[in-house]
Write an enzyme that holds these catalytic residues in place. Structure first.
Site, PDB file in Angstrom:
ATOM      1  N   TYR A  78      -4.227  -3.912 -12.012  1.00 42.62           N
ATOM      2  CA  TYR A  78      -3.348  -4.693 -11.215  1.00 42.62           C
ATOM      3  C   TYR A  78      -3.910  -4.526  -9.714  1.00 42.62           C
ATOM      4  CZ  TYR A  78      -1.901   0.042 -10.208  1.00 42.62           C
ATOM      5  OH  TYR A  78      -1.633   1.391  -9.642  1.00 42.62           O
ATOM      6  N   CYS A  79      -3.048  -5.269  -9.024  1.00 46.57           N
ATOM      7  CA  CYS A  79      -3.405  -5.173  -7.720  1.00 46.57           C
ATOM      8  C   CYS A  79      -1.857  -5.723  -7.199  1.00 46.57           C
ATOM      9  CB  CYS A  79      -4.178  -6.378  -7.012  1.00 46.57           C
ATOM     10  SG  CYS A  79      -3.626  -7.911  -7.489  1.00 46.57           S
ATOM     11  N   LYS A  80      -1.771  -5.898  -6.008  1.00 47.41           N
ATOM     12  CA  LYS A  80      -0.470  -6.140  -5.216  1.00 47.41           C
ATOM     13  C   LYS A  80       0.497  -7.087  -6.006  1.00 47.41           C
ATOM     14  CE  LYS A  80       1.729  -7.261  -0.956  1.00 47.41           C
ATOM     15  NZ  LYS A  80       2.941  -6.377  -0.968  1.00 47.41           N
TER      16      LYS A  80
END
Length: 126
Positions: A78-80
């Site tokens: 995941y990221c932002k």
């Protein structure tokens, strides 16, 4: 000429994104939860149990980590908001990792849904 948006759209077309409702189960079943945001973003708050390897150095770090060399590892990224994670998932697939998933909506969607977030606490000097 392609834009960053074009690259993310192409990556999303060939990776598996896990919807937020299924993310907790995907994480439980994974061998590794990777946060591909920058270190300062990770320190501000992250999903419990995540390992931080920023997107910009992911291929180099994972290639030099013998404990992460098995191409059948179950990996959730995941990221932002999901763009960097999509690019990272595509790169890992290109490296031969077969069980890579990305969380749709990323950390912003996770935290907005009220799911568990770890934030480091500073030591008390009292």
């Amino acid at each position: 000429m392609k834009s960053a948006h074009d690259l993310v759209a192409e990556a999303k077309a060939r990776i598996h994104e896990v919807e937020l409702q299924a993310a907790e189960a995907a994480i439980r079943n994974a061998d590794l939860l990777l946060d591909v945001r920058e270190a300062d973003e990770f320190q501000a708050g992250h999903i419990p149990g995540a390992l931080n390897i920023p997107r910009g150095i992911l291929e180099f770090k994972i290639d030099n980590a013998p404990e992460l060399s098995a191409r059948d590892l179950g990996i959730v990224l995941y990221c932002k908001t999901s763009g960097r994670a999509a690019l990272a998932a595509a790169a890992l697939q290109d490296m031969g990792y077969r069980k890579v998933r990305s969380i749709a909506g990323g950390f912003d969607a996770w935290s907005a849904a009220g799911k568990a977030v770890t934030t480091p606490s500073l030591p008390s000097f009292e």
